[in-house]
Write a protein that holds these residues in place. Sequence first.
Motif, PDB file in Angstrom:
ATOM      1  N   ALA A   1       0.817  -1.223   0.000  1.00  0.00           N
ATOM      2  CA  ALA A   1       0.000   0.000   0.000  1.00  0.00           C
ATOM      3  C   ALA A   1       0.846   1.268   0.000  1.00  0.00           C
ATOM      4  N   HIS A   2       1.992   1.262   0.701  1.00  0.00           N
ATOM      5  CA  HIS A   2       2.674   2.531   0.971  1.00  0.00           C
ATOM      6  C   HIS A   2       3.345   3.178  -0.226  1.00  0.00           C
ATOM      7  N   GLY A   3       3.364   2.500  -1.393  1.00  0.00           N
ATOM      8  CA  GLY A   3       3.889   3.118  -2.608  1.00  0.00           C
ATOM      9  C   GLY A   3       2.818   3.855  -3.404  1.00  0.00           C
ATOM     10  N   LEU A   4       1.569   3.704  -2.987  1.00  0.00           N
ATOM     11  CA  LEU A   4       0.424   4.180  -3.798  1.00  0.00           C
ATOM     12  C   LEU A   4      -0.098   5.547  -3.364  1.00  0.00           C
ATOM     13  N   TYR A   5      -0.372   6.380  -4.376  1.00  0.00           N
ATOM     14  CA  TYR A   5      -0.919   7.727  -4.149  1.00  0.00           C
ATOM     15  C   TYR A   5      -2.134   7.941  -5.044  1.00  0.00           C
ATOM     16  N   LEU A   6      -3.248   8.367  -4.453  1.00  0.00           N
ATOM     17  CA  LEU A   6      -4.370   8.860  -5.260  1.00  0.00           C
ATOM     18  C   LEU A   6      -3.971  10.268  -5.673  1.00  0.00           C
ATOM     19  N   TYR A   7      -3.688  10.446  -6.969  1.00  0.00           N
ATOM     20  CA  TYR A   7      -3.047  11.686  -7.413  1.00  0.00           C
ATOM     21  C   TYR A   7      -4.042  12.750  -7.855  1.00  0.00           C
ATOM     22  N   GLU A   8      -5.078  12.340  -8.570  1.00  0.00           N
ATOM     23  CA  GLU A   8      -6.018  13.338  -9.110  1.00  0.00           C
ATOM     24  C   GLU A   8      -7.346  12.687  -9.453  1.00  0.00           C
ATOM     25  N   VAL A   9      -8.409  13.462  -9.271  1.00  0.00           N
ATOM     26  CA  VAL A   9      -9.740  13.005  -9.689  1.00  0.00           C
ATOM     27  C   VAL A   9     -10.325  14.083 -10.586  1.00  0.00           C
ATOM     28  N   GLN A  10     -10.817  13.654 -11.731  1.00  0.00           N
ATOM     29  CA  GLN A  10     -11.410  14.634 -12.653  1.00  0.00           C
ATOM     30  C   GLN A  10     -12.912  14.443 -12.739  1.00  0.00           C
TER      31      GLN A  10
END
Lengths: 245, 245
Positions: free
Chosen positions: A235-244
Amino acid sequence: MSRWKAIVSYDGTNFLGYQVQASGRTVQQEIETVLKKMHKGLAVRIAASGRTDAGVHAIGQVIHWDSALTLASEAWKKALNAMLPHDIHIEKVERVNDDFHARYGAVKKTYHYHLHIGSEPNVFNRHFAYHFPYPLALAPMREAMERLCGTHDFTSFSSARSTVEDKVRTIYSYEVQERGQELIFKVTGSGFLYNMVRIMTGTLLDVGQGRISPAAIDEMLLAKNREAAGKTAPAHGLYLYEVQY
Amino acid sequence: MSRWKAIVSYDGTNFLGYQVQASGRTVQQEIETVLKKMHKGLAVRIAASGRTDAGVHAIGQVIHWDSALTLASEAWKKALNAMLPHDIHIEKVERVNDDFHARYGAVKKTYHYHLHIGSEPNVFNRHFAYHFPYPLALAPMREAMERLCGTHDFTSFSSARSTVEDKVRTIYSYEVQERGQELIFKVTGSGFLYNMVRIMTGTLLDVGQGRISPAAIDEMLLAKNREAAGKTAPAHGLYLYEVQY
């Protein structure tokens, strides 16, 4: 009542995830606690673009809530940040139409996955990138990413615990960027199933190590069976970066 | 018995500092606990190039210890890293002469201080850089750094709690590097007094904001009084970067 949208970043390390649970610290609970204080004890429910698991980070999570308070966007942002813990930060607040919905209105999401590929672990990013000190061939990984792009049934790339019916999703782009000792995988899609980005990442690592060929991706997609794909990356490598929207 | 030298990195966030204290977690205590296990319960004392305070990080702290164990350098490194917590990492182990001393043999030390100058706080580096979202003029700061270079009595730039007699030190170089939204101050000297880098940093911030002129540095040095210099910058921006022998 008016509806407010916020862009939220958080360090997922010390959260049990986004969503409120019976016990344990969550992002939703922290924000709702602050909103409740701002509303003199009245509970305010927030809706998010989606959950994130324990340890998963967000740079651009999106939430919305309704409020009778008459505050300007900047005042909302200041008040929330002043009361929130330091591992959550409100990047932006804006007023939106009443029909805006953080979850149902999302049309595209982008996730990033950070790999630390240096031979030595780095104490400073141990919660922020997955340490993978083994040789990786990028060319076959890029071919595999291209094969994942497009509209497919991603059953093989979702947790067996996933309960959604329709497992067809579209991936619009999938690329990898080299930045110093990090590889950053950037994937944009119509939506993602439970654990989908982490399973795709784990599978790409198999491709990069030559354990499977990029063409195996096509067979995995057709198999519609979680066991056909690779491991779930941490899990710790993952980023929710953007939502359009 | 043979003497071993190690280069150690640690994330200072969750330590009360380097040195063993009556209670609370310290870097020295964690390493000595592991060495004790490796020596079947026999206490092994380590010596370091110097202490670091709570929250201060290290990239190149140097320690030494004596041991009767006959292990190769790589075996020491592997064994220590396997047993140490993840916020401490042994970068390198090498056998040294019996007259090597991590503290008394150090001839130069380099510290880095990281400033996050973006307007928004960043949840991911909140423990790793001091957030300073105010305008800074680099040219006068560079002039002030030059004035700090050389051999001076640094009484004004050391904590009043400092107990050493001789407060004369030499700074060989002091520079600042811009890297994205970070400013990294790099200072190399013969040695540093208690809080000296953090007080110099706090003073440079005053210069960068135009509150004092670079020339004021000379007067501060002459004053030999802690109250003449600026504030002590927070611990979490500071890194012990390298020690030379």
